[in-house]
Write an enzyme that holds these catalytic residues in place. Structure first.
Site, PDB file in Angstrom:
ATOM      1  N   GLU A  57      24.768  23.188 -11.738  1.00  0.00           N
ATOM      2  CA  GLU A  57      24.969  21.651 -11.660  1.00  0.00           C
ATOM      3  C   GLU A  57      23.190  20.668 -12.229  1.00  0.00           C
ATOM      4  O   GLU A  57      23.621  19.909 -12.679  1.00  0.00           O
ATOM      5  CB  GLU A  57      25.114  20.417 -10.071  1.00  0.00           C
ATOM      6  CG  GLU A  57      26.118  20.772  -9.452  1.00  0.00           C
ATOM      7  CD  GLU A  57      26.692  22.048  -8.668  1.00  0.00           C
ATOM      8  OE1 GLU A  57      26.147  23.655  -9.155  1.00  0.00           O
ATOM      9  OE2 GLU A  57      27.601  22.195  -8.318  1.00  0.00           O
TER      10      GLU A  57
ATOM     11  N   HIS B 160      11.749  32.171 -35.323  1.00  0.00           N
ATOM     12  CA  HIS B 160      12.071  31.891 -34.695  1.00  0.00           C
ATOM     13  C   HIS B 160      12.146  30.431 -35.153  1.00  0.00           C
ATOM     14  O   HIS B 160      12.249  29.275 -33.811  1.00  0.00           O
ATOM     15  CB  HIS B 160      11.105  31.703 -33.036  1.00  0.00           C
ATOM     16  CG  HIS B 160      11.190  33.328 -32.755  1.00  0.00           C
ATOM     17  ND1 HIS B 160      11.010  34.371 -33.445  1.00  0.00           N
ATOM     18  CD2 HIS B 160      12.251  33.471 -31.275  1.00  0.00           C
ATOM     19  CE1 HIS B 160      11.463  35.402 -32.520  1.00  0.00           C
ATOM     20  NE2 HIS B 160      11.515  34.900 -31.492  1.00  0.00           N
TER      21      HIS B 160
END
Ligand code: GLN
Ligand code: ZN
Length: 766
Positions: free
Chosen positions: A17, A702
């Site tokens: 959550e 990256h």
């Protein structure tokens, strides 16, 4: 009476959550009040779960919006200039997320995120505090006090958790002029005083002070600092429990036992040998907290074995005994009850955070009321679980054990030394100088992910899925041929993850549906679980690679994940050593290497991305680890002929410590990350005279930035100063799966051009 407590509970929620709320907040789909409400509900639920399980002192301060170290930086006002609001406004949740994620700013230029690094030897990553020489410390964040208030309002007895001053300083790095960060402790300590006083005023009795660095090799000044620091903190209110974990205290045991605090927590899962020594060292007034339930793995605790230790301790320390998980349960998945698709037997062997709390409580109860029927029943059940695992034919495979027992020393030796192999390989492969290649994966487009997902859900037939992947392979091969790359890859479109993909095809692994563990921020991982002897029922990659090879006359590189990485990124067994598991994996992967060779594949890359991170925390344990890790790699790589070239890949840049072991792995070629360090890391390869071939990554995958050809030429020329040109390969730093195609192609065009320029250099000289 022994008391059950917990060092920390996972914050993500049983259905992640927190992740969902964070990401919604970042996207602007959830407002701050909504985000805070989710946090409040999670904390309330987690305290209640722990209390229901029988935990008597509940942790507060284990919740974090991103990372607990970052929370401390805010608490102490350690906020780098680039994130500071104008004036002396207090930091906000926006400040916190900016420090964690960086800001790309429209108006003010933006600010890069704080650096992130691994939390000790876990897969959790924290945000590295940045200290300046004149670092001011100022209480700047109310979260801890608010959460204590919240817990009290719910009627809970709590024990706030803070990272100790020395561990906090140890984790940070200095910015600007070089200075000793230990000097900051004098200025930092008053804040701990303020915090303890405020907590005391809130009615708190105990505080847990985490000092996991006590399980590291500490320089003498840091050891000395412990005594001084805790002498100063002694006069502050609250009873103090110093918590250590992730290893044994060894040479720091006397120091830790003698600190002027009220209690000490030890990790007896990772370092059982600290017991019973500690009993003789612990002052008579002190609480002893024993971590007997593994906070870092998924197996049920052997309650009887732990109880034996506890009873012994109880005889000696009596009422002063506490029981806990070995470390914070942050590193365990949340709730086993969520696993609705795991078969009953496997499930009966497992325990996640919720279940671990119950185990801790049960152990305390077993000391206090040994005759209670619930205690007797739980012990009986635990005995049954241990017995069923010990005898289960699902775990114990005689043929795997027999094969392992029959392994000879020469099985982990290539047929000839590198110098002879390379001659044969060069003759067969016929590659130019500075051969170009990539690390394996190509962009994982949403089409690829959707196809994989549809196949998993049964919405795509095997034939349609195979064709979808074949078409990706054709696309990747065509692009590579057009780019003029020398050694091609199939692109890994069929792989979700470099470990899970193989784990799913091996016997001895199980998979959870909800076994998520926080890695950093909102990112969670769901490691596969090694539960039994490991073997490979059939070839895993051969069909894909063979198909890819059939499309081209260039050399196609087979792509596998190595045994050490498979092990490090899984939950391992606890009933056999890591070494044995690595060797079983090695044999399984060895079969795949041999099958690839038999299918006509001439280069096989075996990725060992986690080789270095497996290094133990204590230097004295390095040798043993490096021995078995190196041996496992060799075992998997040595089943082939001299002509077959073995590559390995490691995507990081600190090799100084381990270069000899890397060389002992004896891969014919190693590709590594170097572009971000400007080839500095090649120093290690120069000092040691690394004997085999190397591909120092020439560009950083990256970032979407496309590096120019000249930039790469410069890096390569730098590399030729340290490594003979005939042993150099040209490749990016790592796999390209997180990139998009346009930037990938553009960068590779430049990379191939750079290699050609280097070849011209050599031709001119030659
Ligand atoms: N072959 C893998 C890839 O290219 C290697 C990934 C890694 O080292 N992390 O994606
Ligand atoms: Zn990599």
């Amino acid at each position: 009476m022994a008391l059950a407590h917990n060092l920390g509970f996972p914050r993500i929620g049983r259905d992640r959550e927190l992740k969902k709320a964070q990401e919604a907040f970042w996207k602007g789909e959830l407002d701050e009040a909504g985000l805070r409400a989710v946090g409040r509900e999670l904390r309330a639920a987690h305290w209640q779960i722990q209390k229901n399980a029988g935990i008597e002192l509940l942790p507060v301060g284990d919740f974090a919006w991103y990372d607990q170290v970052l929370t401390h930086s805010l608490t102490f006002g350690v906020i780098p200039e680039r994130f500071r609001a104008h004036g002396d406004a207090k930091p906000t949740l926006q400040t916190l997320f900016a420090m964690a994620r960086g800001v790309s700013d429209r108006c003010c230029g933006g600010a890069h995120a704080q650096e992130m690094t691994k939390w000790f030897d876990t897969n959790y990553h924290y945000l590295v505090p940045e200290f300046s020489a004149d670092q001011p410390f100022e209480l700047s964040w109310e979260q801890l006090f608010e959460e204590v208030e919240e817990a009290h309002a719910l009627g809970h007895a709590v024990k706030p958790v803070v990272i100790g001053p020395l561990t906090y300083l140890w984790l940070g790095k200095t910015k600007g002029t070089d200075f000793d960060k230990l000097n900051l402790v004098e200025r930092l300590l008053p804040l701990y005083g303020q915090i303890f006083r405020r907590l005391a005023a809130q009615g708190v009795e105990w505080v847990q002070i985490d000092e996991p660095i006590l399980a590291l090799d500490l320089p003498q000044e840091w050891k000395n600092a412990f005594e001084r620091t805790y002498n100063l903190l002694q006069s502050e209110p609250l009873k103090k429990l110093v918590a250590t974990y992730f290893g044994g205290l060894d040479d720091n045991l006397g120091l830790a036992a003698g600190l002027p605090v009220d209690g000490l927590h030890l990790d007896l899962v990772r370092a059982p040998e600290q017991f019973p020594t500690i009993l003789d060292r612990l002052p008579a007034y002190k609480i002893l907290s024993l971590g007997l339930v593994n906070g870092r793995n998924v197996w049920r605790c052997d309650l009887e074995r732990s109880l034996e230790v506890l009873r012994h301790a109880h005889e000696r320390v009596g009422e002063r005994l506490w029981v806990a998980p070995s470390c914070s349960l942050l590193h365990s998945p949340v709730d086993l009850e969520r696993e609705d698709q795991l078969d009953g037997e496997l499930k009966s062997w497992l325990a996640f955070a919720v279940q671990k709390c119950a185990e801790v409580a049960l152990l305390a109860r077993a000391v206090n009321e040994p005759q209670a029927p619930e205690v007797q029943a739980a012990l009986e059940q635990s005995r049954a679980v241990q017995a069923s695992r010990a005898a289960s034919p699902r775990i114990h495979k005689p043929e795997v054990k027999a094969r392992l027992a029959a392994v000879h020393a020469q099985d982990s030796q290539r047929q000839s030394p590198f110098a002879e192999r390379i001659v044969k390989q060069r003759a067969g492969l016929n590659l130019p100088d500075f051969p170009t290649t990539t690390i394996g994966s190509f962009p994982q487009t949403s089409a690829i992910r959707l196809a994989r997902q549809a196949f998993r859900q049964g919405k795509l037939s095997v034939a349609d899925y195979t064709e979808a992947m074949h078409s990706e392979i054709r696309h990747a091969v065509e692009i590579q041929e057009n780019l003029g790359l020398d050694v091609l890859v199939h692109g890994e479109a069929e792989r979700n993850d470099m470990v899970e993909y193989f784990a799913e095809q091996l016997d001895g692994y199980l998979f959870t549906r909800f076994g998520w563990v926080q890695s950093y921020g909102s990112r969670c991982v769901k490691p596969a679980v090694i539960f039994g002897d490991l073997s490979r029922p059939q070839a895993m990659t051969v069909a894909w690679i063979k198909y890819a090879q059939s499309l081209t006359s260039k050399v196609m590189k087979g792509m596998l994940t190595g045994p050490v990485t498979m092990l490090m990124w899984s939950f391992p067994r606890e009933d056999v050593s890591r070494e044995v598991q690595a060797r079983q994996l090695a044999l399984a992967i060895r079969d795949e290497v041999v099958d690839l060779e038999a299918a006509g594949i001439r280069i096989v890359q075996i990725d060992e991305a986690a080789f270095r991170e497996g290094l133990p925390l204590r230097r004295s344990d390095w040798g043993r680890y490096l021995d078995w890790a190196t041996e496992a790699f060799r075992l998997c790589a040595s089943g082939v002929r001299d002509e077959t070239q073995i590559h390995t890949h490691m995507c990081y840049s600190e090799f100084n410590d381990v270069i000899e072991s890397i060389a002992a792995m004896d891969a014919d070629v190693i590709t590594i990350e170097t572009s971000r360090s400007d080839m500095e890391l090649l120093e290690a390869f120069e000092k040691f005279e690394y004997p085999n071939e190397i591909g120092p990554g020439v560009y950083d995958i990256h970032s979407p930035r496309v590096p120019g050809k000249d930039e790469m030429v410069k890096l390569l020329r730098k590399a030729t100063q340290r490594i003979p040109a005939e042993r150099l390969w040209v490749n990016p730093d790592c796999g390209l799966k997180t990139r998009a195609w346009p930037e990938t192609e553009a960068a590779l065009v430049n990379m191939v051009a750079a290699a050609r320029e280097l070849r011209r250099d050599v031709a001119l000289l030659g």
